[in-house]
Design a protein around this motif. Sequence first.
Motif, PDB file in Angstrom:
ATOM      1  N   PRO A 100      -8.260  -1.457  -0.581  1.00  0.00           N
ATOM      2  CA  PRO A 100      -9.030  -0.671   0.389  1.00  0.00           C
ATOM      3  C   PRO A 100     -10.533  -0.854   0.205  1.00  0.00           C
ATOM      4  O   PRO A 100     -11.023  -1.009  -0.912  1.00  0.00           O
ATOM      5  CB  PRO A 100      -8.616   0.771   0.089  1.00  0.00           C
ATOM      6  CG  PRO A 100      -7.300   0.672  -0.593  1.00  0.00           C
ATOM      7  CD  PRO A 100      -7.326  -0.614  -1.346  1.00  0.00           C
ATOM      8  N   ALA A 101     -11.243  -0.837   1.316  1.00  0.00           N
ATOM      9  CA  ALA A 101     -12.687  -1.089   1.289  1.00  0.00           C
ATOM     10  C   ALA A 101     -13.468   0.091   0.719  1.00  0.00           C
ATOM     11  O   ALA A 101     -14.612  -0.082   0.291  1.00  0.00           O
ATOM     12  CB  ALA A 101     -13.182  -1.403   2.699  1.00  0.00           C
ATOM     13  N   HIS A 102     -12.882   1.290   0.715  1.00  0.00           N
ATOM     14  CA  HIS A 102     -13.620   2.461   0.236  1.00  0.00           C
ATOM     15  C   HIS A 102     -13.732   2.502  -1.283  1.00  0.00           C
ATOM     16  O   HIS A 102     -14.480   3.312  -1.825  1.00  0.00           O
ATOM     17  CB  HIS A 102     -12.994   3.761   0.756  1.00  0.00           C
ATOM     18  CG  HIS A 102     -11.617   4.023   0.218  1.00  0.00           C
ATOM     19  ND1 HIS A 102     -11.380   4.620  -0.987  1.00  0.00           N
ATOM     20  CD2 HIS A 102     -10.406   3.747   0.749  1.00  0.00           C
ATOM     21  CE1 HIS A 102     -10.084   4.719  -1.193  1.00  0.00           C
ATOM     22  NE2 HIS A 102      -9.458   4.185  -0.145  1.00  0.00           N
ATOM     23  N   VAL A 104      -9.216   0.473 -10.537  1.00  0.00           N
ATOM     24  CA  VAL A 104      -8.158   0.534 -11.546  1.00  0.00           C
ATOM     25  C   VAL A 104      -7.227   1.705 -11.257  1.00  0.00           C
ATOM     26  O   VAL A 104      -5.997   1.584 -11.362  1.00  0.00           O
ATOM     27  CB  VAL A 104      -8.760   0.638 -12.966  1.00  0.00           C
ATOM     28  CG1 VAL A 104      -7.698   0.980 -13.985  1.00  0.00           C
ATOM     29  CG2 VAL A 104      -9.467  -0.646 -13.338  1.00  0.00           C
ATOM     30  N   ASP A 105      -7.784   2.838 -10.853  1.00  0.00           N
ATOM     31  CA  ASP A 105      -6.969   3.995 -10.514  1.00  0.00           C
ATOM     32  C   ASP A 105      -6.045   3.682  -9.338  1.00  0.00           C
ATOM     33  O   ASP A 105      -4.856   4.026  -9.354  1.00  0.00           O
ATOM     34  CB  ASP A 105      -7.893   5.184 -10.201  1.00  0.00           C
ATOM     35  CG  ASP A 105      -7.116   6.467 -10.036  1.00  0.00           C
ATOM     36  OD1 ASP A 105      -6.233   6.727 -10.879  1.00  0.00           O
ATOM     37  OD2 ASP A 105      -7.396   7.211  -9.067  1.00  0.00           O
ATOM     38  N   TRP A 106      -6.574   3.006  -8.319  1.00  0.00           N
ATOM     39  CA  TRP A 106      -5.768   2.636  -7.161  1.00  0.00           C
ATOM     40  C   TRP A 106      -4.682   1.643  -7.558  1.00  0.00           C
ATOM     41  O   TRP A 106      -3.532   1.756  -7.125  1.00  0.00           O
ATOM     42  CB  TRP A 106      -6.653   2.037  -6.070  1.00  0.00           C
ATOM     43  CG  TRP A 106      -5.881   1.617  -4.862  1.00  0.00           C
ATOM     44  CD1 TRP A 106      -5.426   2.404  -3.864  1.00  0.00           C
ATOM     45  CD2 TRP A 106      -5.448   0.284  -4.547  1.00  0.00           C
ATOM     46  NE1 TRP A 106      -4.746   1.666  -2.938  1.00  0.00           N
ATOM     47  CE2 TRP A 106      -4.748   0.352  -3.334  1.00  0.00           C
ATOM     48  CE3 TRP A 106      -5.593  -0.943  -5.157  1.00  0.00           C
ATOM     49  CZ2 TRP A 106      -4.198  -0.766  -2.732  1.00  0.00           C
ATOM     50  CZ3 TRP A 106      -5.043  -2.058  -4.560  1.00  0.00           C
ATOM     51  CH2 TRP A 106      -4.353  -1.961  -3.362  1.00  0.00           C
ATOM     52  N   MET A 107      -5.034   0.666  -8.419  1.00  0.00           N
ATOM     53  CA  MET A 107      -4.060  -0.350  -8.821  1.00  0.00           C
ATOM     54  C   MET A 107      -2.945   0.221  -9.699  1.00  0.00           C
ATOM     55  O   MET A 107      -1.823  -0.273  -9.673  1.00  0.00           O
ATOM     56  CB  MET A 107      -4.762  -1.489  -9.562  1.00  0.00           C
ATOM     57  CG  MET A 107      -5.480  -2.443  -8.642  1.00  0.00           C
ATOM     58  SD  MET A 107      -6.060  -3.887  -9.534  1.00  0.00           S
ATOM     59  CE  MET A 107      -7.794  -3.538  -9.588  1.00  0.00           C
ATOM     60  N   THR A 108      -3.245   1.269 -10.460  1.00  0.00           N
ATOM     61  CA  THR A 108      -2.217   1.825 -11.339  1.00  0.00           C
ATOM     62  C   THR A 108      -1.384   2.908 -10.666  1.00  0.00           C
ATOM     63  O   THR A 108      -0.248   3.146 -11.081  1.00  0.00           O
ATOM     64  CB  THR A 108      -2.853   2.404 -12.614  1.00  0.00           C
ATOM     65  OG1 THR A 108      -3.848   3.359 -12.258  1.00  0.00           O
ATOM     66  CG2 THR A 108      -3.467   1.301 -13.458  1.00  0.00           C
ATOM     67  N   GLU A 155      -1.445   3.744  -6.750  1.00  0.00           N
ATOM     68  CA  GLU A 155      -1.018   3.506  -5.375  1.00  0.00           C
ATOM     69  C   GLU A 155      -0.360   2.141  -5.174  1.00  0.00           C
ATOM     70  O   GLU A 155       0.584   2.015  -4.407  1.00  0.00           O
ATOM     71  CB  GLU A 155      -2.225   3.636  -4.424  1.00  0.00           C
ATOM     72  CG  GLU A 155      -2.843   5.010  -4.409  1.00  0.00           C
ATOM     73  CD  GLU A 155      -1.867   6.075  -3.950  1.00  0.00           C
ATOM     74  OE1 GLU A 155      -1.080   5.821  -3.022  1.00  0.00           O
ATOM     75  OE2 GLU A 155      -1.887   7.174  -4.536  1.00  0.00           O
ATOM     76  N   LEU A 156      -0.865   1.125  -5.837  1.00  0.00           N
ATOM     77  CA  LEU A 156      -0.326  -0.222  -5.638  1.00  0.00           C
ATOM     78  C   LEU A 156       1.138  -0.345  -6.036  1.00  0.00           C
ATOM     79  O   LEU A 156       1.918  -0.968  -5.303  1.00  0.00           O
ATOM     80  CB  LEU A 156      -1.190  -1.251  -6.374  1.00  0.00           C
ATOM     81  CG  LEU A 156      -0.854  -2.717  -6.129  1.00  0.00           C
ATOM     82  CD1 LEU A 156      -0.992  -3.056  -4.654  1.00  0.00           C
ATOM     83  CD2 LEU A 156      -1.749  -3.604  -6.961  1.00  0.00           C
ATOM     84  N   PRO A 157       1.577   0.236  -7.143  1.00  0.00           N
ATOM     85  CA  PRO A 157       3.027   0.153  -7.447  1.00  0.00           C
ATOM     86  C   PRO A 157       3.903   0.795  -6.373  1.00  0.00           C
ATOM     87  O   PRO A 157       4.995   0.314  -6.087  1.00  0.00           O
ATOM     88  CB  PRO A 157       3.156   0.890  -8.777  1.00  0.00           C
ATOM     89  CG  PRO A 157       1.820   0.782  -9.407  1.00  0.00           C
ATOM     90  CD  PRO A 157       0.849   0.815  -8.272  1.00  0.00           C
ATOM     91  N   LYS A 158       3.418   1.881  -5.762  1.00  0.00           N
ATOM     92  CA  LYS A 158       4.186   2.513  -4.684  1.00  0.00           C
ATOM     93  C   LYS A 158       4.296   1.579  -3.487  1.00  0.00           C
ATOM     94  O   LYS A 158       5.362   1.452  -2.877  1.00  0.00           O
ATOM     95  CB  LYS A 158       3.512   3.817  -4.252  1.00  0.00           C
ATOM     96  CG  LYS A 158       3.517   4.892  -5.311  1.00  0.00           C
ATOM     97  CD  LYS A 158       2.748   6.106  -4.825  1.00  0.00           C
ATOM     98  CE  LYS A 158       2.537   7.121  -5.924  1.00  0.00           C
ATOM     99  NZ  LYS A 158       1.686   8.238  -5.492  1.00  0.00           N
ATOM    100  N   LEU A 159       3.190   0.904  -3.159  1.00  0.00           N
ATOM    101  CA  LEU A 159       3.206  -0.005  -2.014  1.00  0.00           C
ATOM    102  C   LEU A 159       4.093  -1.219  -2.271  1.00  0.00           C
ATOM    103  O   LEU A 159       4.823  -1.660  -1.376  1.00  0.00           O
ATOM    104  CB  LEU A 159       1.780  -0.452  -1.686  1.00  0.00           C
ATOM    105  CG  LEU A 159       0.823   0.646  -1.206  1.00  0.00           C
ATOM    106  CD1 LEU A 159      -0.586   0.102  -1.104  1.00  0.00           C
ATOM    107  CD2 LEU A 159       1.286   1.201   0.119  1.00  0.00           C
ATOM    108  N   THR A 160       4.040  -1.750  -3.476  1.00  0.00           N
ATOM    109  CA  THR A 160       4.888  -2.906  -3.772  1.00  0.00           C
ATOM    110  C   THR A 160       6.357  -2.512  -3.845  1.00  0.00           C
ATOM    111  O   THR A 160       7.225  -3.312  -3.500  1.00  0.00           O
ATOM    112  CB  THR A 160       4.454  -3.577  -5.087  1.00  0.00           C
ATOM    113  OG1 THR A 160       4.448  -2.612  -6.127  1.00  0.00           O
ATOM    114  CG2 THR A 160       3.083  -4.202  -4.953  1.00  0.00           C
ATOM    115  N   ALA A 161       6.646  -1.308  -4.267  1.00  0.00           N
ATOM    116  CA  ALA A 161       8.037  -0.853  -4.286  1.00  0.00           C
ATOM    117  C   ALA A 161       8.567  -0.707  -2.872  1.00  0.00           C
ATOM    118  O   ALA A 161       9.737  -1.002  -2.601  1.00  0.00           O
ATOM    119  CB  ALA A 161       8.144   0.475  -5.034  1.00  0.00           C
TER     120      ALA A 161
END
Length: 91
Positions: A62-64, A72-76, A78-84
């Motif tokens: 995300p651009a924000h 790092v917070d987003w990758m740890t 939100e990203l796992p939820k999206l990849t799941a």
Amino acid sequence: MADLAISLLVVLAGAIGMLLLLLTWFGGRTITPEIDDDLDPILGARDPMAIYESHGPFIPMPAHLKTSDQMVDWMTKELPKLTAEIANPRA
């Protein structure tokens, strides 16, 4: 006199040998070819999103997110939820 001539020839041969060694060692590194190919997917004018779409799912960051802590917070979190969700699509 012969010893002086032989020693000068040895010094001259060593200097020429070192020069040739330096030219072969560094000669190929000084010339870098420039690629002006528009069809090159990495260096050309092609859309980067099209590259990722051709190899499977792509989740853009995300651009924000501005700081590394936010990223790092987003990758740890939100990203796992999206990849799941991509791995296990709901029917």
